[in-house]
Design a protein around this motif. Structure first.
Motif, PDB file in Angstrom:
ATOM      1  N   ASN A  45       0.860  -1.179   0.000  1.00  0.00           N
ATOM      2  CA  ASN A  45       0.000   0.000   0.000  1.00  0.00           C
ATOM      3  C   ASN A  45       0.900   1.234   0.000  1.00  0.00           C
ATOM      4  O   ASN A  45       1.525   1.552   1.006  1.00  0.00           O
ATOM      5  CB  ASN A  45      -0.921  -0.001   1.217  1.00  0.00           C
ATOM      6  CG  ASN A  45      -1.777   1.256   1.290  1.00  0.00           C
ATOM      7  OD1 ASN A  45      -1.818   2.051   0.346  1.00  0.00           O
ATOM      8  ND2 ASN A  45      -2.463   1.456   2.413  1.00  0.00           N
ATOM      9  N   ALA A  46       0.945   1.927  -1.133  1.00  0.00           N
ATOM     10  CA  ALA A  46       1.844   3.068  -1.287  1.00  0.00           C
ATOM     11  C   ALA A  46       1.109   4.401  -1.227  1.00  0.00           C
ATOM     12  O   ALA A  46       1.643   5.432  -1.661  1.00  0.00           O
ATOM     13  CB  ALA A  46       2.616   2.952  -2.593  1.00  0.00           C
ATOM     14  N   GLU A  47      -0.072   4.399  -0.683  1.00  0.00           N
ATOM     15  CA  GLU A  47      -0.831   5.647  -0.564  1.00  0.00           C
ATOM     16  C   GLU A  47      -0.037   6.631   0.286  1.00  0.00           C
ATOM     17  O   GLU A  47       0.427   6.310   1.384  1.00  0.00           O
ATOM     18  CB  GLU A  47      -2.191   5.367   0.089  1.00  0.00           C
ATOM     19  CG  GLU A  47      -3.169   6.507  -0.105  1.00  0.00           C
ATOM     20  CD  GLU A  47      -4.589   6.115   0.312  1.00  0.00           C
ATOM     21  OE1 GLU A  47      -5.384   7.040   0.548  1.00  0.00           O
ATOM     22  OE2 GLU A  47      -4.880   4.908   0.400  1.00  0.00           O
ATOM     23  N   GLY A  48       0.157   7.844  -0.253  1.00  0.00           N
ATOM     24  CA  GLY A  48       0.926   8.861   0.471  1.00  0.00           C
ATOM     25  C   GLY A  48       2.434   8.752   0.269  1.00  0.00           C
ATOM     26  O   GLY A  48       3.189   9.602   0.746  1.00  0.00           O
ATOM     27  N   LEU A  49       2.877   7.717  -0.447  1.00  0.00           N
ATOM     28  CA  LEU A  49       4.308   7.546  -0.707  1.00  0.00           C
ATOM     29  C   LEU A  49       4.622   7.936  -2.153  1.00  0.00           C
ATOM     30  O   LEU A  49       3.766   7.873  -3.036  1.00  0.00           O
ATOM     31  CB  LEU A  49       4.733   6.095  -0.469  1.00  0.00           C
ATOM     32  CG  LEU A  49       4.463   5.507   0.917  1.00  0.00           C
ATOM     33  CD1 LEU A  49       4.986   4.071   0.990  1.00  0.00           C
ATOM     34  CD2 LEU A  49       5.078   6.364   2.018  1.00  0.00           C
ATOM     35  N   HIS A  50       5.881   8.321  -2.381  1.00  0.00           N
ATOM     36  CA  HIS A  50       6.341   8.687  -3.731  1.00  0.00           C
ATOM     37  C   HIS A  50       7.230   7.572  -4.276  1.00  0.00           C
ATOM     38  O   HIS A  50       8.155   7.121  -3.589  1.00  0.00           O
ATOM     39  CB  HIS A  50       7.103  10.015  -3.692  1.00  0.00           C
ATOM     40  CG  HIS A  50       6.212  11.206  -3.517  1.00  0.00           C
ATOM     41  ND1 HIS A  50       5.592  11.507  -2.322  1.00  0.00           N
ATOM     42  CD2 HIS A  50       5.825  12.178  -4.405  1.00  0.00           C
ATOM     43  CE1 HIS A  50       4.867  12.611  -2.467  1.00  0.00           C
ATOM     44  NE2 HIS A  50       4.987  13.030  -3.721  1.00  0.00           N
ATOM     45  N   LEU A  51       6.939   7.162  -5.502  1.00  0.00           N
ATOM     46  CA  LEU A  51       7.689   6.090  -6.151  1.00  0.00           C
ATOM     47  C   LEU A  51       8.654   6.672  -7.175  1.00  0.00           C
ATOM     48  O   LEU A  51       8.238   7.305  -8.148  1.00  0.00           O
ATOM     49  CB  LEU A  51       6.724   5.117  -6.841  1.00  0.00           C
ATOM     50  CG  LEU A  51       7.370   3.893  -7.499  1.00  0.00           C
ATOM     51  CD1 LEU A  51       7.937   2.944  -6.450  1.00  0.00           C
ATOM     52  CD2 LEU A  51       6.372   3.168  -8.393  1.00  0.00           C
ATOM     53  N   PHE A  52       9.947   6.465  -6.924  1.00  0.00           N
ATOM     54  CA  PHE A  52      11.018   6.933  -7.807  1.00  0.00           C
ATOM     55  C   PHE A  52      11.642   5.746  -8.538  1.00  0.00           C
ATOM     56  O   PHE A  52      11.667   4.637  -8.013  1.00  0.00           O
ATOM     57  CB  PHE A  52      12.139   7.602  -6.995  1.00  0.00           C
ATOM     58  CG  PHE A  52      11.818   8.948  -6.438  1.00  0.00           C
ATOM     59  CD1 PHE A  52      12.294  10.103  -7.043  1.00  0.00           C
ATOM     60  CD2 PHE A  52      11.058   9.083  -5.272  1.00  0.00           C
ATOM     61  CE1 PHE A  52      12.014  11.356  -6.524  1.00  0.00           C
ATOM     62  CE2 PHE A  52      10.773  10.334  -4.743  1.00  0.00           C
ATOM     63  CZ  PHE A  52      11.253  11.473  -5.371  1.00  0.00           C
ATOM     64  N   PRO A  53      12.220   5.996  -9.720  1.00  0.00           N
ATOM     65  CA  PRO A  53      13.112   4.980 -10.276  1.00  0.00           C
ATOM     66  C   PRO A  53      14.312   4.836  -9.348  1.00  0.00           C
ATOM     67  O   PRO A  53      14.768   5.826  -8.759  1.00  0.00           O
ATOM     68  CB  PRO A  53      13.523   5.565 -11.632  1.00  0.00           C
ATOM     69  CG  PRO A  53      13.306   7.039 -11.509  1.00  0.00           C
ATOM     70  CD  PRO A  53      12.184   7.232 -10.534  1.00  0.00           C
ATOM     71  N   GLY A  54      14.811   3.615  -9.186  1.00  0.00           N
ATOM     72  CA  GLY A  54      15.971   3.424  -8.319  1.00  0.00           C
ATOM     73  C   GLY A  54      17.139   4.283  -8.763  1.00  0.00           C
ATOM     74  O   GLY A  54      17.407   4.420  -9.960  1.00  0.00           O
ATOM     75  N   ALA A  55      17.828   4.887  -7.801  1.00  0.00           N
ATOM     76  CA  ALA A  55      18.988   5.719  -8.140  1.00  0.00           C
ATOM     77  C   ALA A  55      20.115   4.837  -8.680  1.00  0.00           C
ATOM     78  O   ALA A  55      20.292   3.689  -8.259  1.00  0.00           O
ATOM     79  CB  ALA A  55      19.453   6.496  -6.918  1.00  0.00           C
ATOM     80  N   ILE A  56      20.858   5.396  -9.627  1.00  0.00           N
ATOM     81  CA  ILE A  56      22.022   4.721 -10.215  1.00  0.00           C
ATOM     82  C   ILE A  56      23.244   5.569  -9.875  1.00  0.00           C
ATOM     83  O   ILE A  56      23.333   6.712 -10.314  1.00  0.00           O
ATOM     84  CB  ILE A  56      21.880   4.577 -11.742  1.00  0.00           C
ATOM     85  CG1 ILE A  56      20.564   3.865 -12.103  1.00  0.00           C
ATOM     86  CG2 ILE A  56      23.081   3.832 -12.316  1.00  0.00           C
ATOM     87  CD1 ILE A  56      20.239   3.900 -13.598  1.00  0.00           C
ATOM     88  N   ASP A  57      24.138   5.022  -9.096  1.00  0.00           N
ATOM     89  CA  ASP A  57      25.316   5.769  -8.645  1.00  0.00           C
ATOM     90  C   ASP A  57      26.486   5.425  -9.558  1.00  0.00           C
ATOM     91  O   ASP A  57      26.982   4.298  -9.547  1.00  0.00           O
ATOM     92  CB  ASP A  57      25.633   5.397  -7.194  1.00  0.00           C
ATOM     93  CG  ASP A  57      26.625   6.348  -6.546  1.00  0.00           C
ATOM     94  OD1 ASP A  57      27.337   7.063  -7.274  1.00  0.00           O
ATOM     95  OD2 ASP A  57      26.690   6.370  -5.305  1.00  0.00           O
ATOM     96  N   ASP A  58      26.935   6.409 -10.336  1.00  0.00           N
ATOM     97  CA  ASP A  58      27.974   6.118 -11.322  1.00  0.00           C
ATOM     98  C   ASP A  58      29.388   6.238 -10.759  1.00  0.00           C
ATOM     99  O   ASP A  58      30.355   6.123 -11.514  1.00  0.00           O
ATOM    100  CB  ASP A  58      27.811   7.011 -12.568  1.00  0.00           C
ATOM    101  CG  ASP A  58      28.280   8.450 -12.359  1.00  0.00           C
ATOM    102  OD1 ASP A  58      28.572   8.839 -11.215  1.00  0.00           O
ATOM    103  OD2 ASP A  58      28.332   9.198 -13.359  1.00  0.00           O
ATOM    104  N   GLN A  59      29.514   6.416  -9.434  1.00  0.00           N
ATOM    105  CA  GLN A  59      30.872   6.519  -8.888  1.00  0.00           C
ATOM    106  C   GLN A  59      30.909   6.093  -7.428  1.00  0.00           C
ATOM    107  O   GLN A  59      30.561   6.854  -6.534  1.00  0.00           O
ATOM    108  CB  GLN A  59      31.416   7.951  -9.002  1.00  0.00           C
ATOM    109  CG  GLN A  59      32.879   7.995  -8.595  1.00  0.00           C
ATOM    110  CD  GLN A  59      33.485   9.382  -8.517  1.00  0.00           C
ATOM    111  OE1 GLN A  59      34.679   9.514  -8.275  1.00  0.00           O
ATOM    112  NE2 GLN A  59      32.693  10.414  -8.697  1.00  0.00           N
ATOM    113  N   VAL A  60      31.346   4.858  -7.204  1.00  0.00           N
ATOM    114  CA  VAL A  60      31.550   4.379  -5.837  1.00  0.00           C
ATOM    115  C   VAL A  60      32.889   3.667  -5.746  1.00  0.00           C
ATOM    116  O   VAL A  60      33.445   3.205  -6.740  1.00  0.00           O
ATOM    117  CB  VAL A  60      30.433   3.416  -5.374  1.00  0.00           C
ATOM    118  CG1 VAL A  60      29.056   4.073  -5.484  1.00  0.00           C
ATOM    119  CG2 VAL A  60      30.459   2.095  -6.130  1.00  0.00           C
ATOM    120  N   HIS A  61      33.384   3.576  -4.509  1.00  0.00           N
ATOM    121  CA  HIS A  61      34.585   2.804  -4.189  1.00  0.00           C
ATOM    122  C   HIS A  61      34.190   1.828  -3.084  1.00  0.00           C
ATOM    123  O   HIS A  61      34.069   2.224  -1.923  1.00  0.00           O
ATOM    124  CB  HIS A  61      35.704   3.720  -3.700  1.00  0.00           C
ATOM    125  CG  HIS A  61      36.083   4.799  -4.675  1.00  0.00           C
ATOM    126  ND1 HIS A  61      37.144   4.680  -5.552  1.00  0.00           N
ATOM    127  CD2 HIS A  61      35.533   6.019  -4.920  1.00  0.00           C
ATOM    128  CE1 HIS A  61      37.233   5.791  -6.288  1.00  0.00           C
ATOM    129  NE2 HIS A  61      36.259   6.616  -5.925  1.00  0.00           N
TER     130      HIS A  61
END
Length: 445
Positions: A45-61
């Motif tokens: 139940n996502a009422e009141g929630l915001h659905l984003f595309p998953g973040a893609i992090d192009d730089q991690v170590h």
């Protein structure tokens, strides 16, 4: 694979917001519609929630192999998923440096056994491995990483002939760390002469100066224009550098793109007083004018993506004097909450966060079927409660290093659920799956 039905979410995607249901089946987004009435293995139940595309992090170590006392692909991918980052691209300055195809594939093998998030790894360039670099598969490797400045081991590429050959011959995107080594060493020698070894961390942005950054990034841009190279400059840290980039060309057609990082959008040189080495990064956190100029360039599309440069060290390593303390800090768990905080402050829109942390990364790197909420795409999704405060404490930090520069900060928003390639991996404050992420693929000719 299991199915998930997300009900009544406010979807933030492709510059719009709308309420809809989303059906996830066999790892993919099967349907998006105002109302979906089917039986699924799990219903949210996502009422009141915001659905984003998953973040893609192009730089991690993520530090594996060789530096796993600081972090591992297992630990940091879990922290990433807890922070709404569903895919990452990891850098080659591990131990050993990722300078051969064999070492590159070893990292993919480790991730295939341990990564909760989707993954890709950069091939590393040195002054003498051009033949190996040119063997890189453009379909399943994110890019080539070039350190045009200080780095670990044999990864500083400071030979102009080598750079010319790399830029002329690279079969794929080159991502660069741009700081001019000669300028840095000259600045360091100056302050050592004045202060000996007792240099305070507040001088870090004077040593790794605006001039050092601009000299190197402008040279990278010059080389890319000369050879028509696909160039991506990482972690822009100065307002001056933002003027090297273009906002008149559609992103899909750009040959030169740029990245801003969370720490350069959040901290300033005033924060060295309280945070000390915890915010010692390369390139350095600089002035408030630089921070504001970088955000302006993000908003007007001169800078294309937002990432973390997540680079953990132990707290003991960070507690050393300035000259001994390593640069870098952990960020993947708190990057999206930090950007949502800027939204609450009226500095960026939700649509722009989705664009800069997901859509544009997928477009920049030509990632196959990710970065957007679209039917037929992989279900990499994040449900956020914009009105559920969350305070960063040692008890809820998932980084192996156990600390965060955001400790004590209360964010107004919380990451409620994270779905990675169709698997519910994070839910209501806990890791909820041991199903692993997938290797990223790229749509490149």
């Amino acid at each position: 694979m299991s199915s998930i039905l997300i009900k009544s979410a406010t979807i933030v995607n492709e510059n719009q917001q709308f309420i809809a249901d989303v059906l996830v089946k066999d790892g993919l987004i099967a349907k998006i519609a105002p109302q979906i009435d089917v039986k699924a293995d799990k219903e949210i139940n996502a009422e009141g929630l915001h659905l984003f595309p998953g973040a893609i992090d192009d730089q991690v170590h993520f530090r594996e192999p060789g530096l796993t006392h600081k972090a591992s692909i297992y630990t940091e991918s879990r922290a990433a998923v807890a922070g709404g980052i569903t895919s990452f691209m990891e850098m080659p300055n591990t131990v050993p440096n990722t300078l051969t195809q064999e070492l590159l594939e070893q990292k993919y093998e480790i991730a295939s056994r341990n990564s909760l998030a989707n993954y890709s790894f950069f091939m590393g360039a040195s002054n003498d491995n051009l033949d190996e670099v040119l063997k890189t598969d453009i379909q399943n490797v994110c890019g080539i990483k070039v350190f045009m400045g200080s780095s670990t081991g044999n990864m500083l590429v400071d030979n102009r002939d080598t750079l010319e050959k790399l830029f002329a011959n690279s079969p794929m995107l080159i991502a660069t760390h741009c700081e001019d080594e000669a300028t840095i060493q000259s600045n360091l020698a100056h302050f050592k002469q004045l202060l000996g070894d007792n240099i305070p961390v507040k001088l870090h942005p004077k040593i790794r100066s605006e001039e050092a950054c601009y000299l190197s990034s402008s040279m990278a841009v010059e080389l890319a224009k000369k050879h028509n190279t696909r160039l991506h400059i990482l972690h822009i840290s100065t307002e001056k550098e933002t003027h090297l980039f273009d906002n008149t060309t559609p992103l899909k057609d750009k040959r030169i793109t740029a990245e801003a990082c969370i720490h350069h959008l959040w901290f300033t040189d005033a924060d060295y007083e309280t945070k000390g080495n915890l915010i010692k990064w390369n390139p350095a956190v600089k002035t408030a004018a630089d921070r504001d100029g970088i955000l302006k360039a993000v908003l007007d599309d001169r800078i294309d993506v937002i990432a973390t440069d997540h680079a953990p060290h132990t707290i003991e390593e960070k507690a050393q004097p300035y000259l001994q303390a390593p640069s870098g800090g952990p960020l993947v768990q708190h990057a999206m909450p930090a950007m949502l905080e800027l939204y609450h402050q009226g500095k960026i829109t939700l649509e722009q966060i989705a664009e800069k942390m997901a859509h544009n990364v997928a477009t920049c790197f030509q990632i196959e079927k990710r970065g957007f909420i679209r039917e037929g795409y992989w279900a990499d999704l994040v449900l956020v409660d914009l009105n559920k405060p969350n305070t960063v404490t040692k008890d809820n930090i998932l980084y192996k290093c156990g600390w965060s520069p955001f400790e004590g900060t209360t964010f107004k928003s919380s990451i409620m659920h994270t779905i990675v390639s169709g698997n519910l991996a994070w839910s209501n404050g806990s890791i909820t799956s041991d199903k692993l992420g997938k290797r990223l693929n790229f749509n490149r000719l």
